[in-house]
Design an enzyme around this catalytic site. Structure first.
Site, PDB file in Angstrom:
ATOM      1  N   ASN A   1     -10.186  -0.201   0.049  1.00  0.00           N
ATOM      2  CA  ASN A   1      -8.724  -0.099   0.090  1.00  0.00           C
ATOM      3  C   ASN A   1      -8.166  -0.567  -1.257  1.00  0.00           C
ATOM      4  O   ASN A   1      -8.209  -1.759  -1.568  1.00  0.00           O
ATOM      5  CB  ASN A   1      -8.196  -0.975   1.236  1.00  0.00           C
TER       6      ASN A   1
ATOM      7  N   HIS B   1      -3.363   7.256   2.947  1.00  0.00           N
ATOM      8  CA  HIS B   1      -3.760   5.959   2.388  1.00  0.00           C
ATOM      9  C   HIS B   1      -5.131   5.592   2.953  1.00  0.00           C
ATOM     10  O   HIS B   1      -5.391   5.772   4.135  1.00  0.00           O
ATOM     11  CB  HIS B   1      -2.718   4.898   2.767  1.00  0.00           C
TER      12      HIS B   1
ATOM     13  N   CYS C   1       0.818  -1.226   0.000  1.00  0.00           N
ATOM     14  CA  CYS C   1       0.000   0.000   0.000  1.00  0.00           C
ATOM     15  C   CYS C   1       0.850   1.274   0.000  1.00  0.00           C
ATOM     16  O   CYS C   1       0.342   2.351  -0.305  1.00  0.00           O
ATOM     17  CB  CYS C   1      -0.935   0.014   1.197  1.00  0.00           C
TER      18      CYS C   1
END
Ligand code: UT7
Length: 328
Positions: free
Chosen positions: A285, A255, A113
């Protein structure tokens, strides 16, 4: 030394929408649980025929158009992904060929990520050193291929997509461009989020597949606490290093792993909600894609204006984390 500017952005998300209500029919979950615990309502899922490079190419075309840069001008293509088309060639090479970036080098960056921030940091060094002028950076993920769709702990969280950024070295005395990128890692927490099946530690066999080792594994609860702590630390370090205060931030682009993580980071930094960009509700996500996708939406939605101070903070498997401070 050249300043490094983001001169164009673009993003692409697959058409297929998977809502919390769809998930209610697949596993023992509820829209109420997912929304309250994560802030997510829906996510996008790539079609069976799409590869990570296909999503990347669509985002890349938009970013190139936005920047006015032609494929022939690109010196380097960086692809941040944890879900590449294959082990090798790199996904970046497939993108290079598809967009006709004839003189470009191309490679992938693996930092889960945090991949976009890691790639931004690599791009910054290449441009500042004078080696390259123009870099195309794309984050692309198809995590839906590596999810256990019977595991409610993970299958509600992830979505697919791609987002691209064109970076250029510019001269002159203006203060805009990347101020700093800071990247960090701590491999002792590798077991909190990983996908091992098919790697050299665990070549695919009938047994590894029966044990679902080809699918993502996550210890969400432990990750949550470390994510908040490290994102706050990364944000503070970026500000302190460059002589800024939290109140100087015009927009924080974090994020998008969990709305509660974002809220906890904001609370810790004492940053007002209106200074934080959140789009997790629509996409879930999307791993490395989440920050450049949010950046593209923030720019197109008029949330960023010239002169704004933008802080990006990422966190992900590895563990990896990092920040990018940018004067727009
Ligand atoms: O992208 C970077 C890496 N990712 C992250 O940083 C993710 C960080 N972690 C998280 O976002 C959260 O930990 C999760 C969203 C993954 C989980 O939320 P939580 O509030 O930490 O829940 P939990 O894991 O502590 O589970 C609480 C309960 C459990 O039931 P019991 O044991 O209390 O009876 C779970 O089984 O919630 C249950 N649960 C669910 N219930 C309904 C877990 N997933 C679901 C679900 N629907 N989808």
């Amino acid at each position: 030394m050249k300043r490094v500017k983001i001169i164009g952005t673009g993003s692409y998300v697959p058409e297929k929408v998977l809502t919390n209500f769809d998930l209610e029919k697949m596993v023992d979950t509820s829209d109420e649980w997912i929304h309250t615990r994560t802030g997510m309502s829906e996510r996008r899922i790539a079609s069976d025929k799409d590869k990570a490079s296909d999503l990347a190419v669509k985002a890349a075309h938009k970013a190139l158009k936005d920047s006015g840069v032609t494929p022939e001008e690109i010196d380097l293509i960086l692809v941040a992904t944890a879900t590449p088309d294959m082990f090798f060639p790199s996904t970046a090479c497939f993108v290079q060929s598809a967009i006709g970036a004839k003189k470009s080098a191309a490679f992938d960056i693996s930092a889960a990520c945090s991949g976009y921030i890691y790639a931004l940091s690599v791009a910054e060094q290449y441009i500042k050193s004078g080696k390259y002028k123009t870099i195309l950076l794309i984050a692309t993920e198809i995590f839906s291929r590596y999810i256990d769709w019977t595991d409610r702990n993970t299958c509600v969280l992830f979505g697919d997509g791609a987002a691209a950024t064109v970076l250029k070295g510019v001269g002159g005395n203006k203060a805009d461009g990347i101020i700093s990128t800071l990247i960090y890692s701590d491999g002792k927490y590798a077991d909190l989020l990983y996908l091992m099946g098919g790697g050299s530690s665990s070549p695919l066999t009938h047994e590894t597949i029966d044990n679902k080792l080809h699918l993502l594994k996550m210890k969400g609860n432990s990750l949550f606490k470390i994510a908040v702590k490290n994102m706050v630390k990364a944000a503070r370090e970026a500000l302190t290093l460059n002589g800024y205060k939290v109140s100087d931030i015009d927009l924080l682009i974090p994020h998008q792993a969990n709305k509660r993580i974002i809220d906890a980071v904001a609370e810790n930094l004492e940053l007002p909600k209106e200074k934080i960009f959140v789009n997790i509700e629509k996409y879930g996500n999307t791993s490395a894609v989440s920050i450049p996708l949010a950046l593209d939406e923030a720019l197109k939605g008029g949330r960023i204006k010239e002169g704004d101070l933008i802080l990006m903070v990422a966190f992900g498997g590895g563990l990896t984390w990092g920040s990018a401070l940018i004067r727009w």
